[in-house]
Structure formats: C-alpha cells, structure tokens
Design an enzyme around this catalytic site. Structure first.
Site, PDB file in Angstrom:
ATOM      1  N   ASP A  52       0.847  -1.190   0.000  1.00  0.00           N
ATOM      2  CA  ASP A  52       0.000   0.000   0.000  1.00  0.00           C
ATOM      3  C   ASP A  52       0.890   1.251   0.000  1.00  0.00           C
ATOM      4  O   ASP A  52       1.880   1.312  -0.714  1.00  0.00           O
ATOM      5  CB  ASP A  52      -0.932  -0.037   1.220  1.00  0.00           C
ATOM      6  N   CYS A 110       0.951   1.800   5.104  1.00  0.00           N
ATOM      7  CA  CYS A 110       0.744   0.436   4.608  1.00  0.00           C
ATOM      8  C   CYS A 110      -0.727   0.019   4.688  1.00  0.00           C
ATOM      9  O   CYS A 110      -1.048  -1.168   4.686  1.00  0.00           O
ATOM     10  CB  CYS A 110       1.621  -0.569   5.371  1.00  0.00           C
TER      11      CYS A 110
END
Length: 234
Positions: A91, A191
């Site tokens: 991410d 993330c």
C-alpha cells in the site's frame, strides 16, 4: 550461481531518479536471463544492493488505495514532499531523511526461487540488526515488515517492505526508520494499517541521532550472512 552482490550507496537521491536506475539494473538482469534461455547460453547474471536516502516522498503500491494519502497537492508542496504511484506490492508508505532505504536487485536463481522466503529473509536482516542494538523485533502475521511489541496495544512498525519480482528478479525493498521524522507518517495510513503506530530506531533507543553509517555496516554484515552472499563495493 553468482552470489556476488554489487553494493552501491547512492546517498541522498531523488526517488524517481533512483526508481529509474533500479529499472535499468532490473532490465539488464532480465535481458541476460532471456538471452540465456533463447540462445542456450549460460552467461552470469549480476546482483545489486543499493543503499539510498530520499527527500520526503510518499509512494503507493499496486494494491494500495489513494485515500490512504491524507494530503492534497497543495499540502504536499507545503510539506516539501512528492508522491508517486509505483509498481511494487503493498500500500502507501513514506520515505525521507533519516531513513535507510535498501533496494536489493537480485536474480533469485542465484539464491533461492521463493518470494515468501525472500521477504522473510529480508525481514531477518532487519531483525538481527535491531538485536545488535538490544531491541527485540519480530514479524506480524499477515503484515510484511518488521515490528515491535506485536500482539499488544503498543504494536509499532520500524521497517516497511514492498517488492516487485519478475522471472525471479527483484526490485524495490525495505525502508528502515533510523532517525526518521515520524510526523510525516501522520499524513498517510501507513501500509493501509489504521490501528498500529510507526517508530524509529533513535526513538526506541532514546537518542537524538543514531549513527547511520554504523547501522549500514550491521545491515551489510547480516545481509551477507542471511543470503550467503558476498557484497562487493562498486
């Protein structure tokens, strides 16, 4: 198998310039592998390990969500930060001064062809380095990277990881917070994980600044041991 890894410390370098350089090295390894297969050759493939420090930048991996960046373009400028969507897994994350970033660009045919094992081995390099400083770090199930106090309300990440691999050639890597400005993490959902904090080695040690050169030496030593590799300075 070629277990020599060419080590290069790029110092402080723009993210996009470094990404382009990674792609160049990555493509070079891939091209050698393709030619070997097409022409029945056995030419040696090279391996690389880049150390770098980036100016403030946020990067979003292929599986990331744009809403995990909590700044608009104007706010990014105010923070003197840039933003890139990139081709690694994972991410969103932050890179900046005080963070040691490591990009192993390896032909895993020279080591082991197992991406799961590759990520766990990279994590082990960081875990052993932290152990040298008296810090007990570990993994968090289902969450790549290196963590402290997992399974407690005080769980926090000290090193993020995200990689790309094609034909067993790797790129991207780890971002180890050593003297990082943790305030920059407040501008993202790191993330994609909302309920866990981020930390830095200097914070954990109660120091204003940790010797980053010393940390790199420890990382190099553990990298060689964990990957059974030999680092060679460019």
């Amino acid at each position: 198998m070629n277990k020599e890894v060419i080590l290069e410390d790029l110092g402080l370098k723009d993210y996009k310039e470094t990404w382009d350089y990674q792609e160049q090295l990555f493509d070079g390894i891939l091209n050698t592998k393709i030619q070997n297969r097409r022409q029945n050759l056995n030419d040696k493939t090279h391996n690389y390990f880049l150390f770098v420090e980036h100016p403030h930048v946020y990067t979003l991996g292929k599986s990331g969500k744009l809403e995990h960046l909590l700044l608009n373009e104007e706010q990014l400028k105010t923070k003197k930060a840039t933003f890139y969507k990139i081709n690694r897994g994972g991410d969103i994350t932050y890179h900046g001064p005080g963070q040691i970033v490591g990009y192993p660009i390896l032909d895993l045919d020279n080591f082991f062809t197992d991406i799961h094992k590759y990520l766990r081995t990279l994590e082990e390099v960081i875990i052993l380095t932290l152990k040298d400083y008296g810090i007990e770090a570990t993994r968090s199930k289902g969450e790549t990277g290196v963590w402290l106090d997992v399974d407690t309300p005080f769980a926090r990440k000290i090193c993020a990881m995200g990689v790309r691999a094609s034909r067993w050639v790797t790129m991207h890597g780890f971002a180890f917070n050593v003297n990082a400005d943790l305030g920059y993490f407040d501008n993202i959902v790191p993330c994609g994980i909302k309920d866990k904090a981020v930390t830095s080695l200097n914070v954990e040690l109660g120091q204003t600044k940790v010797d980053e050169k010393e940390v790199k030496e420890k990382l190099k030593s553990h990298f060689e041991a964990c990957f059974e590799a030999k680092l060679v300075l460019k």
